[in-house]
Design a protein around this motif. Structure first.
Motif, PDB file in Angstrom:
ATOM      1  N   LEU B  79       0.830  -1.203   0.000  1.00  0.00           N
ATOM      2  CA  LEU B  79       0.000   0.000   0.000  1.00  0.00           C
ATOM      3  C   LEU B  79       0.861   1.248   0.000  1.00  0.00           C
ATOM      4  CD1 LEU B  79      -2.477  -1.297   2.703  1.00  0.00           C
ATOM      5  CD2 LEU B  79      -2.867  -1.207   0.250  1.00  0.00           C
ATOM      6  N   SER B  80       0.473   2.210  -0.818  1.00  0.00           N
ATOM      7  CA  SER B  80       1.207   3.475  -0.861  1.00  0.00           C
ATOM      8  C   SER B  80       0.819   4.334   0.340  1.00  0.00           C
ATOM      9  CB  SER B  80       0.876   4.218  -2.152  1.00  0.00           C
ATOM     10  OG  SER B  80      -0.458   4.679  -2.111  1.00  0.00           O
ATOM     11  N   LEU B  85      -3.194   6.623   3.936  1.00  0.00           N
ATOM     12  CA  LEU B  85      -3.784   7.822   4.526  1.00  0.00           C
ATOM     13  C   LEU B  85      -5.303   7.793   4.358  1.00  0.00           C
ATOM     14  CD1 LEU B  85      -2.964  10.467   5.909  1.00  0.00           C
ATOM     15  CD2 LEU B  85      -3.088  11.581   3.680  1.00  0.00           C
ATOM     16  N   THR B  86      -5.734   7.474   3.158  1.00  0.00           N
ATOM     17  CA  THR B  86      -7.171   7.393   2.887  1.00  0.00           C
ATOM     18  C   THR B  86      -7.845   6.378   3.806  1.00  0.00           C
ATOM     19  OG1 THR B  86      -6.674   7.849   0.563  1.00  0.00           O
ATOM     20  CG2 THR B  86      -8.881   7.041   1.074  1.00  0.00           C
ATOM     21  N   THR B 109      -8.935   4.749  -3.865  1.00  0.00           N
ATOM     22  CA  THR B 109      -7.595   4.159  -3.738  1.00  0.00           C
ATOM     23  C   THR B 109      -7.170   3.345  -4.956  1.00  0.00           C
ATOM     24  OG1 THR B 109      -8.505   2.177  -2.690  1.00  0.00           O
ATOM     25  CG2 THR B 109      -7.832   3.975  -1.233  1.00  0.00           C
ATOM     26  N   GLY B 110      -8.171   2.881  -5.712  1.00  0.00           N
ATOM     27  CA  GLY B 110      -7.853   2.010  -6.834  1.00  0.00           C
ATOM     28  C   GLY B 110      -7.515   0.595  -6.399  1.00  0.00           C
ATOM     29  N   TRP B 119      -7.979  -5.188   4.894  1.00  0.00           N
ATOM     30  CA  TRP B 119      -7.270  -4.158   5.644  1.00  0.00           C
ATOM     31  C   TRP B 119      -8.057  -3.750   6.889  1.00  0.00           C
ATOM     32  CZ3 TRP B 119      -7.799   0.779   7.493  1.00  0.00           C
ATOM     33  CH2 TRP B 119      -6.627   1.419   7.916  1.00  0.00           C
ATOM     34  N   PHE B 120      -9.333  -3.520   6.714  1.00  0.00           N
ATOM     35  CA  PHE B 120     -10.159  -3.127   7.854  1.00  0.00           C
ATOM     36  C   PHE B 120     -10.251  -4.250   8.888  1.00  0.00           C
ATOM     37  CE2 PHE B 120     -11.344   0.470   5.326  1.00  0.00           C
ATOM     38  CZ  PHE B 120     -11.701   1.435   6.248  1.00  0.00           C
ATOM     39  N   GLN B 121     -10.355  -5.460   8.419  1.00  0.00           N
ATOM     40  CA  GLN B 121     -10.399  -6.582   9.349  1.00  0.00           C
ATOM     41  C   GLN B 121      -9.130  -6.632  10.193  1.00  0.00           C
ATOM     42  OE1 GLN B 121     -11.029  -9.985   6.866  1.00  0.00           O
ATOM     43  NE2 GLN B 121     -13.251  -9.765   6.866  1.00  0.00           N
TER      44      GLN B 121
END
Lengths: 151, 151
Positions: B79-80, B85-86, B109-110, B119-121
């Motif tokens: 991840l960039s 940040l997003t 984010t694409g 990611w959220f998990q």
DNA sequence: GGCTAATAAGCTGTAAAAAA
DNA sequence: TTTTTTACAGCTTATTAGCC
């Protein structure tokens, strides 16, 4: 995936070699426009191809995984008494069979591994709900208590 | 599915229309021996077919779902900072975004929807562990307490 | 080696087919 | 119809494995 109003025969979702009907969750492959289950795909891996034989033309010459939406209606397995007996017997001994045990159940029942897994999940869930319900009833029957916590 | 020692280029797992690389978990389709992502598959549903253009011949003219074993190595998204940040900003407002919010994050984010979900998990899990840890430390700092329950 | 993305297995709530 | 039972999606937790 119901785009363009294309529809197709459910019964055409079969492996063109073994004839087994493919259901949601199954992996399938395409080889020269013939549906193949994974097992037969491996077997045929280096054999020469034969001409296409499709009934449902507008249909899934495509798709990776079969899903409910693509099939139109959800496929519900109806378990036979014998299969249920096998599952219940195993469950009574061990409600959480490991991979090896599940593999044996697959062989014994002829069911899809996914069906085995889901059945045990649902069974455990049902049992848990039932035990919670009866526990609550027990609690209600007893005298009202109280709880104190010092920290 | 590594049978017969067939191997293939990882980079050839791309949609032949949009060029997007297909990773484990992705659904793909085959049309006249060309790999397609699901989106382009729908678009091309009634267009005439073009000639095959395969690099990796001994390879997946098959397979329903791409899995780790089939790819050989696991694909790890890097991840960039901008993407992070997003995601972090959204998380701080709402750690459990609904489907619509996730859709927006996909656009912003694409990233693949699955990456967003995972990611959220992981983030929630990490936060939870951390909070438990600090709570234990707090508890240790305080005087020893006791608990009484009457019923 | 640490951080963290990805995977796996189980749980929960809900949708939907089958049964009653 | 209502109830039961199978299937599914999203979640949690634990583990595995890829980059820095």
């Amino acid at each position: 995936m119901r785009a363009r109003d294309s529809s197709y025969h459910t019964r055409c979702f079969r492996c063109s070699v073994c004839g087994r009907q493919l259901v949601p969750g199954d992996e399938f492959t395409l080889r020269d426009k013939q549906l193949l289950c994974v097992a037969d795909c491996v077997l045929l891996m280096d054999k020469p191809s034969s001409p296409p034989q499709f009934h449902c033309v507008g249909a899934p010459q495509m798709m990776g995984v079969l899903k409910q939406a693509e099939r139109g209606t959800r496929v519900r397995t109806v378990l036979s008494e014998k299969q249920l007996l096998t599952l219940r017997t195993c469950y009574s001994v061990n409600p959480r069979p490991d991979a090896l045990m599940k593999e044996q159940l697959v062989e014994m029942t002829g069911l899809h591994p996914r069906v085995i897994r889901v059945w045990f999940q649902n069974k455990r869930c049902k049992d848990k709900k039932k035990s919670i319900l009866t526990k609550q009833q027990n609690h209600n029957n007893k005298t009202v208590g109280f709880s104190v916590n010092f920290f």
